[in-house]
Motif scaffolding. Structure first.
Motif, short mmCIF file in Angstrom:
data_model
loop_
_atom_site.label_atom_id
_atom_site.label_comp_id
_atom_site.label_asym_id
_atom_site.label_seq_id
_atom_site.Cartn_x
_atom_site.Cartn_y
_atom_site.Cartn_z
N ARG A 142 0.84 -1.19 0.00
CA ARG A 142 0.00 0.00 0.00
C ARG A 142 0.88 1.26 0.00
O ARG A 142 2.03 1.23 0.44
N LEU B 6 0.89 5.58 0.80
CA LEU B 6 0.31 6.80 1.37
C LEU B 6 0.75 7.97 0.49
O LEU B 6 1.90 8.40 0.55
N ASN C 130 -1.68 15.17 3.38
CA ASN C 130 -1.95 13.73 3.36
C ASN C 130 -3.28 13.44 2.68
O ASN C 130 -4.20 14.25 2.68
N LEU D 131 -4.92 4.45 2.06
CA LEU D 131 -3.76 3.70 1.59
C LEU D 131 -4.15 3.07 0.26
O LEU D 131 -4.99 2.18 0.21
N VAL E 84 4.28 -0.88 3.43
CA VAL E 84 3.67 0.44 3.23
C VAL E 84 4.75 1.41 2.76
O VAL E 84 5.85 1.45 3.31
N GLU F 132 -3.49 5.84 12.37
CA GLU F 132 -3.50 6.43 11.04
C GLU F 132 -2.85 7.81 11.07
O GLU F 132 -2.11 8.18 10.15
N TYR G 39 1.02 7.18 11.08
CA TYR G 39 1.76 6.87 9.85
C TYR G 39 1.58 7.96 8.80
O TYR G 39 2.43 8.10 7.91
N CYS G 40 0.54 8.76 8.88
CA CYS G 40 0.45 9.94 8.01
C CYS G 40 1.56 10.94 8.36
O CYS G 40 2.18 11.54 7.47
#
Length: 307
Positions: A36, A38, A45, A58, A85, A122, A125-126
């Motif tokens: 995935r 981002l 984002n 994602l 990711v 979330e 990881y953003c």
């Protein structure tokens, strides 16, 4: 305080640093059906959902976004645990959410606007994706000789392409201390900068200088900004703050002097506030506390709750 993570901390990824030097593994991971991406655009984002409940998007790594991906790690939670990711920066696109691979999947938002409403993992990881994209975009050339610097190790290193130089550059994190100054009783110091939104007050903060310990930085910044001397400097917790590349290190400190003298170059105003007032006040354009996703808000709320 450290037992409860701050917003943007505890990213639910295994960073798998040992894989970054394995180009074959990275290429295979990118081609994986579970991989995935981002997307990031102008440090924003890619999210979906309503404003009060945004979710990170994602997208499948199989979508051609035309940019070299940055390896972030392997998901550690949910049904997709173990999936690789990546982050992809889209610097050249004028309106990337209308690109065929992304059209209809979401929109690009400033993480500072949507992060407080996102599920913690979330948001984390953003923030990670945003920080890595920002660093790579601003280190395209070697800081030693000026030659182009190529991405390496999944985007966690940039290497000077001039063989005579070949300097390796690594992502930087700027340490900043952020401190709640109290009087040992029921008063604490809050200040505001002119760039703050109307009514917003926060604790003091500043960057750590070369050759300086964190405790020294706390004492120096407090003295410079409000003219107070402090003791009992105590570490509380930390927070990644990729706006653009800081690590916020939270402290409390007890004042040993009490007459505030504000440095107008640093702060618009600063004064002592009573715990009871802070506990009972109603947020308004005249007075409100720092944003809820910040460690500043965490420091203030925890101090209020201790009284």
């Amino acid at each position: 305080m450290s037992e409860r993570p701050n917003v943007y901390a505890c990213v639910p990824l295994d960073r798998a640093a040992h894989r970054r030097k394995d180009a074959d593994w990275l290429n295979e991971a990118r081609r994986s059906a579970t991989a995935r991406v981002l997307p990031v655009w102008q440090s924003r984002n890619f999210v979906t959902g309503p404003a009060d409940a945004p979710r990170a998007v994602l997208v499948p790594a199989s979508l051609d976004l035309g940019q070299e991906p940055i390896f972030l790690g392997l998901l550690t939670e949910g049904e997709a645990a173990g999936a690789p990711v990546f982050a992809v920066d889209l610097p050249g696109a004028e309106s990337p959410d209308t690109l065929p691979p992304l059209a209809g999947l979401g929109r690009f938002e400033d993480l500072r606007s949507v992060g407080p409403q996102m599920p913690p993992g979330e948001g984390a990881y953003c923030a990670y994706a945003r920080g890595m994209a920002w660093w790579n975009a601003r280190h395209r050339f070697c800081g030693v000789c000026g030659a182009p610097a190529a991405m390496a190790e999944g985007g966690h290193v940039r290497v000077c392409t001039d063989a005579a130089c070949a300097t390796h550059h690594f992502p930087r994190t700027d340490p900043a201390v952020i401190m709640l100054v109290h009087d040992g009783g029921d008063r604490m110091v809050l200040g505001r900068q002119s760039r703050f939104p109307p009514g917003v007050h926060s604790v003091l903060a500043g960057f750590v200088e070369p050759g300086e310990s964190l405790e020294e930085a706390v004492a120096r910044e407090v003295l410079e900004e409000v003219g107070l001397t402090v003791t009992d400097v105590r570490y509380c917790s930390s927070q990644p703050w990729p706006f653009p590349s800081s690590l916020m290190l939270g402290f409390t400190a007890r004042a040993t002097s009490f007459d505030i003298s504000t440095d107008q170059d640093e702060l618009e105003s600063a004064r002592w506030f009573d715990r009871a007032f802070l506990r009972d006040h109603t947020p308004s354009d005249d007075f409100r506390l720092a944003r809820k996703d910040s460690i500043a808000h965490r420091l203030i709320r925890d101090w209020i709750d201790q009284g």
